[in-house]
Scaffold this active site. Structure first.
Site, short mmCIF file in Angstrom:
data_model
loop_
_atom_site.label_atom_id
_atom_site.label_comp_id
_atom_site.label_asym_id
_atom_site.label_seq_id
_atom_site.Cartn_x
_atom_site.Cartn_y
_atom_site.Cartn_z
N ALA A 126 0.84 -1.21 0.00
CA ALA A 126 0.00 0.00 0.00
C ALA A 126 0.87 1.25 0.00
O ALA A 126 0.49 2.29 0.53
CB ALA A 126 -0.92 -0.02 1.22
N ASN A 163 14.15 -8.05 -1.38
CA ASN A 163 12.81 -8.29 -1.93
C ASN A 163 12.51 -9.77 -2.20
O ASN A 163 11.34 -10.14 -2.31
CB ASN A 163 12.61 -7.47 -3.21
CG ASN A 163 12.36 -6.00 -2.87
OD1 ASN A 163 12.16 -5.64 -1.71
ND2 ASN A 163 12.38 -5.13 -3.88
N HIS A 176 13.92 -5.43 -17.46
CA HIS A 176 13.68 -4.09 -16.92
C HIS A 176 14.95 -3.60 -16.22
O HIS A 176 15.02 -3.47 -15.02
CB HIS A 176 12.51 -4.17 -15.93
CG HIS A 176 12.07 -2.83 -15.43
ND1 HIS A 176 11.83 -1.76 -16.26
CD2 HIS A 176 11.82 -2.39 -14.18
CE1 HIS A 176 11.45 -0.73 -15.52
NE2 HIS A 176 11.45 -1.08 -14.27
N1 LIG Z 1 8.34 -2.79 -12.51
C1 LIG Z 1 8.52 -1.49 -12.59
O1 LIG Z 1 8.52 -0.92 -13.67
C2 LIG Z 1 8.69 -0.67 -11.33
C3 LIG Z 1 8.63 0.74 -11.37
C4 LIG Z 1 8.78 1.44 -10.18
C5 LIG Z 1 8.98 0.75 -8.97
N2 LIG Z 1 9.04 -0.60 -8.97
C6 LIG Z 1 9.22 -1.38 -7.74
O2 LIG Z 1 7.96 -1.53 -7.08
C7 LIG Z 1 8.16 -1.78 -5.69
C8 LIG Z 1 7.27 -0.88 -4.87
O3 LIG Z 1 7.60 0.50 -5.06
P1 LIG Z 1 6.88 1.65 -4.18
O4 LIG Z 1 7.44 2.93 -4.65
O5 LIG Z 1 5.41 1.44 -4.14
O6 LIG Z 1 7.49 1.30 -2.73
P2 LIG Z 1 6.90 1.68 -1.29
O7 LIG Z 1 8.00 1.51 -0.30
O8 LIG Z 1 6.22 3.02 -1.34
O9 LIG Z 1 5.77 0.57 -1.03
C9 LIG Z 1 6.07 -0.78 -0.91
C10 LIG Z 1 5.15 -1.35 0.15
O10 LIG Z 1 5.33 -2.76 0.22
C11 LIG Z 1 5.04 -3.12 1.56
N3 LIG Z 1 5.49 -4.47 1.87
C12 LIG Z 1 6.70 -4.90 2.27
N4 LIG Z 1 6.67 -6.22 2.51
C13 LIG Z 1 5.40 -6.64 2.24
C14 LIG Z 1 4.75 -7.89 2.29
N5 LIG Z 1 5.39 -9.02 2.67
N6 LIG Z 1 3.45 -7.94 1.96
C15 LIG Z 1 2.79 -6.83 1.57
N7 LIG Z 1 3.36 -5.61 1.51
C16 LIG Z 1 4.65 -5.53 1.85
C17 LIG Z 1 5.76 -2.04 2.36
O11 LIG Z 1 5.32 -2.01 3.72
C18 LIG Z 1 5.40 -0.79 1.56
O12 LIG Z 1 4.24 -0.15 2.06
C19 LIG Z 1 9.68 -1.57 -5.47
O13 LIG Z 1 10.34 -2.82 -5.44
C20 LIG Z 1 10.11 -0.76 -6.69
O14 LIG Z 1 11.48 -0.93 -6.99
C21 LIG Z 1 8.91 -1.31 -10.12
#
Ligand SMILES: NC(=O)c1ccc[n+]([C@@H]2O[C@H](COP(=O)([O-])OP(=O)(O)OC[C@H]3O[C@@H](n4cnc5c(N)ncnc54)[C@H](O)[C@@H]3O)[C@@H](O)[C@H]2O)c1
Length: 312
Positions: free
Chosen positions: A11, A98, A178
């Site tokens: 979230a 992760n 990616h």
């Molecule tokens: N694929 C893509 O193109 C792309 C683009 C941007 C970011 N990302 C990736 O997406 C991910 C999320 O980014 P964000 O900016 O939303 O990060 P964020 O830190 O704002 O949110 C991530 C959330 O995941 C939660 N979390 C951690 N462990 C968990 C679990 N076991 N179960 C459920 N929730 C859990 C955290 O508490 C946090 O609220 C990162 O790994 C980022 O690198 C990917």
């Protein structure tokens, strides 16, 4: 007909924007899930969004939770659980932190949402979606990774700006992993059907390809964390294609079993998404330079996947 259910795992920044878009586009009811220590945060975001529906008129419920049972029966599961990059980090630097998170999520998803169409966003993307599929043993057509739609959107913006053309007319295609060696395909990128190579010079295109490859890092260095508006919009386009049986042709990380010379690997390729999930993986001819770039990108993904496999 019952409303669809969209479960968002994580979230945080992307999760919140996914919820906002899913509600405003009325894709269904939304569950915003996070870990127990962030449950109130998830509940607060959900309540805030639900209150906004009185102004937007969207008929959708939003539930914040840390209970997987609330996600049960989801039609679509979008996974952002994990840590985003900080300045100076590569996506691959995130694998150690992760990997246990995606494994936990995979185990819970297998139990509670076995029929969902799953879109993984967590980084390093290609390895995390691979691990999700390996751990759940879900059918390949029901598990995809989001990267190519975002990378293509970035490329489209840069092309539109440079060409002085409408963003609506730019049709880009970015394949591969990616990472910074992703493969923007100039031979399949057009501005309303006109090959982009006929509209922009080689040096300009080289500069735009380079900026696209480093597009995520550019935002991380500006904000101190990852992008979230465009990543969320990209995943919502994929979810909509599935829920609406739109048969859209989108570049997504798909499970390859021989296509493009890859086996047992998730790599960004053009796919058709409809009610069956990934209904077709489209193989296109690549020129020698593009083949070389794709091979380099695949090798990078394979290295991270090998790390994941070595971890058990
Ligand atoms: N694929 C893509 O193109 C792309 C683009 C941007 C970011 N990302 C990736 O997406 C991910 C999320 O980014 P964000 O900016 O939303 O990060 P964020 O830190 O704002 O949110 C991530 C959330 O995941 C939660 N979390 C951690 N462990 C968990 C679990 N076991 N179960 C459920 N929730 C859990 C955290 O508490 C946090 O609220 C990162 O790994 C980022 O690198 C990917």
């Amino acid at each position: 007909m019952a409303r669809r259910k969209i479960a968002l795992i994580g979230a945080g920044n992307i999760g919140g924007e996914l919820a906002n878009l899913a509600v405003s586009r009325q894709l269904g009811d939304v569950v915003l899930f996070d870990i127990p220590s962030k449950e109130n945060f998830a509940k607060g975001k959900a309540l805030d969004l639900e209150q906004a529906t009185s102004l937007t008129g969207a008929d959708a419920r939003v539930l914040g939770t840390s209970n997987w049972e609330d996600c049960a029966g989801a039609d679509v599961l979008i996974i952002t659980a994990g840590i985003p990059r900080k300045p100076g980090q590569s996506r691959d630097d995130l694998v150690a932190v992760n990997l246990p998170i995606i494994r936990d999520v995979a185990d819970a998803a297998k139990k509670h949402c076995p029929d969902a169409f799953v879109i993984v966003i967590s980084n390093p993307l290609d390895a995390m979606v691979y691990e999700f599929k390996r751990r759940t043993n879900a059918p390949a057509e029901k598990v995809v990774g989001m990267a190519g739609v975002l990378d293509s959107a970035r490329f489209a913006l840069f092309l539109a700006q440079e060409a002085g053309a409408s963003i609506k007319d730019v049709r880009p295609m970015v394949l591969g992993g990616h990472g910074d060696d992703m493969v923007p395909l100039l031979s399949y990128t057009t501005i309303n059907g006109l090959p982009v190579r006929q509209l922009l010079g080689k040096d300009v295109l080289t500069k735009l390809v380079d900026r696209t490859r480093k597009g995520g890092g550019e935002i991380v260095s500006l904000m101190g964390t990852s992008a979230y508006y465009a990543p969320a919009a990209a995943a919502i386009a994929m979810a909509e294609a599935y829920l609406g049986d739109q048969k859209r042709l989108l570049p997504c990380a798909a499970y390859l079993q021989g296509q493009y010379g890859c086996r047992d690997l998730y790599i960004g390729v053009p796919v058709i998404i409809g009610k069956g999930g990934v209904e077709r993986i489209v193989e296109v001819e690549l020129d020698e330079e593009e083949k070389g770039m794709l091979k380099k990108s695949v090798d990078s993904v394979q290295k991270v996947v090998d790390v994941v496999k070595a971890a058990g």
